[in-house]
Design a protein around this motif. Sequence first.
Motif, PDB file in Angstrom:
ATOM      1  N   ASP A 245       4.026   8.714 -30.168  1.00 21.33           N
ATOM      2  CA  ASP A 245       3.461   9.976 -30.662  1.00 21.33           C
ATOM      3  C   ASP A 245       2.121  10.292 -30.002  1.00 21.33           C
ATOM      4  N   ASN A 246       2.038  10.040 -28.694  1.00 17.39           N
ATOM      5  CA  ASN A 246       0.849  10.377 -27.897  1.00 17.39           C
ATOM      6  C   ASN A 246      -0.421   9.659 -28.371  1.00 17.39           C
ATOM      7  N   PHE A 258      -3.533 -11.495 -43.668  1.00 15.64           N
ATOM      8  CA  PHE A 258      -2.966 -10.189 -43.334  1.00 15.64           C
ATOM      9  C   PHE A 258      -2.745 -10.082 -41.829  1.00 15.64           C
ATOM     10  N   GLY A 259      -2.035  -9.027 -41.423  1.00 17.11           N
ATOM     11  CA  GLY A 259      -1.993  -8.585 -40.045  1.00 17.11           C
ATOM     12  C   GLY A 259      -2.611  -7.196 -40.010  1.00 17.11           C
ATOM     13  N   TYR A 260      -3.006  -6.725 -38.833  1.00 16.31           N
ATOM     14  CA  TYR A 260      -3.763  -5.483 -38.762  1.00 16.31           C
ATOM     15  C   TYR A 260      -3.219  -4.534 -37.711  1.00 16.31           C
ATOM     16  N   VAL A 261      -3.519  -3.235 -37.918  1.00 20.32           N
ATOM     17  CA  VAL A 261      -3.125  -2.199 -36.974  1.00 20.32           C
ATOM     18  C   VAL A 261      -4.313  -1.286 -36.719  1.00 20.32           C
ATOM     19  N   SER A 262      -4.444  -0.845 -35.461  1.00 14.66           N
ATOM     20  CA  SER A 262      -5.516   0.068 -35.059  1.00 14.66           C
ATOM     21  C   SER A 262      -4.924   1.099 -34.106  1.00 14.66           C
ATOM     22  N   THR A 263      -5.564   2.261 -34.017  1.00 22.32           N
ATOM     23  CA  THR A 263      -5.055   3.340 -33.172  1.00 22.32           C
ATOM     24  C   THR A 263      -6.138   3.822 -32.206  1.00 22.32           C
ATOM     25  N   SER A 297      12.376   5.952 -28.595  1.00 26.99           N
ATOM     26  CA  SER A 297      11.823   7.283 -28.335  1.00 26.99           C
ATOM     27  C   SER A 297      11.780   8.151 -29.595  1.00 26.99           C
ATOM     28  N   GLU A 298      12.570   7.808 -30.628  1.00 21.45           N
ATOM     29  CA  GLU A 298      12.585   8.601 -31.859  1.00 21.45           C
ATOM     30  C   GLU A 298      12.061   7.830 -33.061  1.00 21.45           C
ATOM     31  N   GLY A 299      11.591   6.615 -32.851  1.00 19.36           N
ATOM     32  CA  GLY A 299      11.100   5.841 -33.982  1.00 19.36           C
ATOM     33  C   GLY A 299      10.325   4.621 -33.529  1.00 19.36           C
ATOM     34  N   LEU A 300       9.467   4.140 -34.406  1.00 19.63           N
ATOM     35  CA  LEU A 300       8.609   2.998 -34.113  1.00 19.63           C
ATOM     36  C   LEU A 300       8.918   1.877 -35.097  1.00 19.63           C
ATOM     37  N   ASP A 327       6.357   4.108 -40.614  1.00 23.10           N
ATOM     38  CA  ASP A 327       6.188   5.526 -40.892  1.00 23.10           C
ATOM     39  C   ASP A 327       5.224   6.109 -39.869  1.00 23.10           C
ATOM     40  N   ARG A 328       5.677   7.061 -39.096  1.00 22.21           N
ATOM     41  CA  ARG A 328       4.884   7.538 -37.956  1.00 22.21           C
ATOM     42  C   ARG A 328       3.630   8.299 -38.383  1.00 22.21           C
ATOM     43  N   LYS A 329       3.555   8.758 -39.618  1.00 21.41           N
ATOM     44  CA  LYS A 329       2.363   9.463 -40.085  1.00 21.41           C
ATOM     45  C   LYS A 329       1.361   8.514 -40.735  1.00 21.41           C
ATOM     46  N   THR A 330       1.838   7.649 -41.615  1.00 17.37           N
ATOM     47  CA  THR A 330       0.928   6.784 -42.364  1.00 17.37           C
ATOM     48  C   THR A 330       0.702   5.433 -41.699  1.00 17.37           C
ATOM     49  N   LEU A 331       1.552   5.068 -40.728  1.00 18.64           N
ATOM     50  CA  LEU A 331       1.544   3.741 -40.101  1.00 18.64           C
ATOM     51  C   LEU A 331       1.688   2.637 -41.141  1.00 18.64           C
TER      52      LEU A 331
END
Length: 401
Positions: A245-246, A258-263, A297-300, A327-331
């Motif tokens: 999603d760019n 925990f594990g973590y995510v960043s953008t 290409s259509e999902g993560l 979830d591509r919006k909320t991650l």
Amino acid sequence: MTKLLSAVFFASALFVWLTPERPNLIAGIERVTLHKGRDGGVTWFLPRVCMVPQTGSRVMALMTLQTIAGSDYYGPVHWRESKDLGKTWSEPQPVPGFGRRPFSGEIEEAVSDVLPTYHAKTDTTLALGEIIYYRTGRYFPEQPPRYPVYAVRDAKGNWSERRKLVWDDPRTSAIYAVGSSQTVVLKNGDLLIPVSFRPKERADYAVTSLLCSFDGKELKVKRVGTTLHNTVKRGLLEPQLTVFDNRYLMTIRAEDGFGYVSTSTDGLTWSPAESWKWDNGQPLEMSTTQQHWLTHSEGLFLSYTRKAEENANVMRWRAPLYLAEVDRKTLRLIRSSEQIVFPLIGDGLNDPAHVPHYGNFHVNSVNADESWILAGEVIPANFRGDLLLARVKWTRPNRVK
């Protein structure tokens, strides 16, 4: 009031009718044993694969792998290939320059955690790993400074000698590590490589990304991203990158449960890391183990291990291995989408020493129809295990390049 309720019902029904249902992208998972090691013989570990284009529309799967004989005690790095999408494989051969070397006295210098990445602009494969040290047949915990190394395989199958990835920064005086990390190859041929590092005076690692140029022979650091920290125990480790999603996404191993995510919008400027959560907001309990991206290409998707009822006594809850859609919006992970890639085998409560672990697995796209998740099992009681491949079959074409 009746008219109002009818209007609300009609609007709700219209919203549901207009909202596209989330496509079910995974048709199924096929599990294949590539090598049997549970009952004796060598145990192949750290399998990583990239797809290398061949003449016409054919592709070759190039795998790097190592044997394991003890905790973090690996044999020389080998390679093997498959020209029929993983149905058959060549015999493993050593990667020149990725064997062991004398370092000082009884200490040996070795290479581990190698990840091959195909580089289209130069038609080469970059095998990137890191230095590790052994003494008298065991992992040497009092490590001298550690750093990344790489070798290059050209289109004819010739390997270069190993070279050091130079990053001259005082924050890396103890270690900077890129082993097993998913990287991103940009359209201009540059690479974004996630890295964990720490100086000698600190116990906790930080993570960032390195923008590197690569000309088919030499890998050079051009820019360094912003830094993420976590001061609990060893901090943040083994970051992994993808693009969706760019935006750039980084998932990170940690040691605080925990594990973590960043953008990032540019792959270098990172948002504060947030712990992985289910779509209802509940955090996932994780224990110092990698997570990896599986991108369609259509999902993560995210592949990971976590605490569950049946694995409470398994070291770092490293079985079973899971896969869930993000979830591509909320991650956040969609709980209803979770499925098991490799199951827990044995009794994870009363006999955890004989449960195969999947902590050092890896993920790669193969073609429009399937992606792979590879794992080298390790049974803690004897350091044996099988070499496994899970074929994730897609219901819709995966157009990720």
